[in-house]
Design a protein around this motif. Structure first.
Motif, short mmCIF file in Angstrom:
data_model
loop_
_atom_site.label_atom_id
_atom_site.label_comp_id
_atom_site.label_asym_id
_atom_site.label_seq_id
_atom_site.Cartn_x
_atom_site.Cartn_y
_atom_site.Cartn_z
N ALA A 1 7.31 38.68 -17.08
CA ALA A 1 6.89 39.27 -15.82
C ALA A 1 7.18 38.27 -14.70
N VAL A 2 7.39 38.78 -13.51
CA VAL A 2 7.51 37.93 -12.33
C VAL A 2 6.20 38.03 -11.54
N ALA A 3 5.63 36.87 -11.23
CA ALA A 3 4.34 36.84 -10.55
C ALA A 3 4.43 36.04 -9.26
N THR A 4 3.43 36.21 -8.42
CA THR A 4 3.29 35.41 -7.22
C THR A 4 1.83 34.96 -7.11
N VAL A 5 1.56 34.14 -6.09
CA VAL A 5 0.20 33.67 -5.85
C VAL A 5 -0.25 34.17 -4.48
N ARG A 6 -1.35 34.91 -4.48
CA ARG A 6 -1.92 35.41 -3.22
C ARG A 6 -3.40 35.07 -3.20
N ASN A 7 -3.80 34.39 -2.15
CA ASN A 7 -5.21 34.00 -2.03
C ASN A 7 -5.71 33.30 -3.28
N ASN A 8 -4.87 32.40 -3.79
CA ASN A 8 -5.20 31.58 -4.95
C ASN A 8 -5.35 32.39 -6.25
N GLN A 9 -4.78 33.60 -6.27
CA GLN A 9 -4.84 34.44 -7.46
C GLN A 9 -3.44 34.86 -7.88
N VAL A 10 -3.26 35.05 -9.19
CA VAL A 10 -1.97 35.52 -9.71
C VAL A 10 -1.85 37.02 -9.51
N VAL A 11 -0.74 37.44 -8.95
CA VAL A 11 -0.46 38.86 -8.74
C VAL A 11 0.90 39.16 -9.37
N ILE A 12 0.96 40.15 -10.24
CA ILE A 12 2.22 40.53 -10.88
C ILE A 12 3.06 41.35 -9.90
N LEU A 13 4.27 40.88 -9.65
CA LEU A 13 5.19 41.59 -8.77
C LEU A 13 6.09 42.55 -9.53
N ASP A 14 6.51 42.12 -10.70
CA ASP A 14 7.44 42.92 -11.51
C ASP A 14 7.01 42.76 -12.97
N PRO A 15 6.42 43.79 -13.57
CA PRO A 15 5.90 43.65 -14.93
C PRO A 15 6.99 43.31 -15.94
#
Length: 395
Positions: free
Chosen positions: A371-385
């Motif tokens: 998966a491709v993830a990013t960091v938003r507000n100190n949390q991991v968010v999956i961008l592309d499963p």
């Protein structure tokens, strides 16, 4: 933030030394005698228990002993899932030693093993593969070092090549056209650099230069203005960093934004996991950055199962043993006496493992769905499963 690098430098150096030893020891592997991709392999009786040798680093350091225990535990957990397939698992402790691994691999084959699962370290895996190549037995090593792959040796560990390919592919689909590569002047950094360069070439994305740095606080400090200059001079729209949290990432994540190279005006991409340890997620430079990780749902399910069975969390590498047994079981379950030959091992559809789908390539490397993830507000968010099959985009 300087203190972070000082605090972690000793442990980071130990980790890099271990990686460097494994890579250096196998940078010129002995040429295997078998065909590419382990085309040979012994015939098996699918109606009887299949002898599988598990080579683990037990008998060496205390840390290696923990890894050895968890690898065996995970293998046995996978065996419990098999239906109408019996595995005769035979465990051999290599002590993390290449010569011992070679001797035990030969002994295992002499005692009837039809395939070898392990060893862990690249030098040991290479030695084991050489030892049993003339017997036509394939080795599914736990290494991620692609320099030992080929002949009768496959690597199960997730590789820099696999991660770089996934991220560059995603970056291209998001419109990124000029990527600057930043790496340390050490073996890990250079292997990562080469993986990124290959991925850029494969996907037709321009390389907006390469900036290297000495693996030290002073080296990182000196590199920041050079990276800033390269971004401006090459009109880069992304920076691909090979560093991790135990090394230079914390410094870069603070100092690059302070120098004007902010996540608001350039995309940060990481070759390593930016969610381990969790404190990394609070660094300013990783906010909005991209990194790759296994399917979180599948990974969490394995960890929970292991915890329930053994009362402790599994070592991060334990899942590789589970994957190896799962692949062997799936092939044997097809009732094919040639199930452990290279052609079967490299079936295009692949297998389902602890971290999602994966498959072995004919050149001995592997491809794993990430998966491709990013960091938003100190949390991991999956961008592309992570894709669930090898027909999906992103692989």
């Amino acid at each position: 933030m300087i203190a972070v690098f000082q605090k972690t430098r000793k442990s980071a150096t130990r980790a890099l030394v271990a990686l460097s030893f494994a890579l250096l020891a196998a940078c010129e592997p002995i040429q295997m005698t078998g065909p590419i991709g382990g085309g040979s392999g012994p015939a098996i009786n699918t109606d009887a228990p299949v002898p599988v040798a598990l080579l683990v680093p037990g008998g060496g350091s205390a840390g290696d002993g923990i890894v050895a225990r968890d690898l065996e535990n995970a293998a046995r957990l996978a065996m419990a899932d098999l239906r109408d397939v019996q595995i005769d698992l035979r465990v051999y402790n290599t002590g993390g030693n290449a010569q011992q691994a070679a001797a035990l691999a030969q002994r295992a084959v002499d005692e009837g093993a039809k395939i070898i699962l392990g060893p862990l370290f690249a030098e040991a895996a290479n030695a084991a593969g050489v030892a049993v190549a003339d017997d036509g037995v394939n080795v599914l090593s736990f290494s991620n070092n692609t320099s030992i792959a080929g002949g009768n040796v496959f690597v199960l560990g997730n590789t820099f090549d696999n991660t770089a390919d996934r991220l560059v592919n995603y970056a291209k689909r998001q419109g990124k056209q000029r990527i600057l590569v930043v790496h340390a002047r050490n073996l890990a950094g250079e292997v990562g650099r080469d993986a990124i360069r290959k991925a850029l070439a494969r996907h037709g994305v321009a390389q907006a230069g390469i900036t290297d740095y000495e693996f030290s606080q002073e080296g990182v400090l000196a590199a920041v203005p050079r990276i800033q200059g390269a971004v401006n001079a090459q009109n880069a729209d992304a920076i691909f960093l090979t560093s991790d949290t135990a090394g230079a990432l914390p410094l870069f994540a603070q100092m690059l934004p302070e120098s004007g190279v902010t996540p608001d005006n350039i995309q940060y991409i990481g070759l390593t996991r930016w969610d381990i340890p969790q404190q990394t997620l609070a660094l300013p430079g990783v906010q909005g950055g991209w990194f790759a990780l296994p399917d979180p749902t599948t990974s969490s399910r394995f960890r929970s199962r292991y915890q329930a069975a053994y009362g402790t969390a599994p070592h991060p590498l334990a899942g590789l043993a589970f994957d190896g047994i799962a692949a062997i079981g799936a092939l044997v379950g097809q009732g094919n006496r040639d199930a452990l030959r290279g052609r079967a091992l490299t079936q295009a559809s692949g297998f389902v493992g602890t971290n999602g789908v994966f498959r072995l390539r004919a050149d001995g490397t592997n491809q794993r769905a990430l998966a491709v993830a990013t960091v938003r507000n100190n949390q991991v968010v999956i961008l592309d499963p992570a894709p669930t099959s090898f027909r999906g985009a992103g692989l």
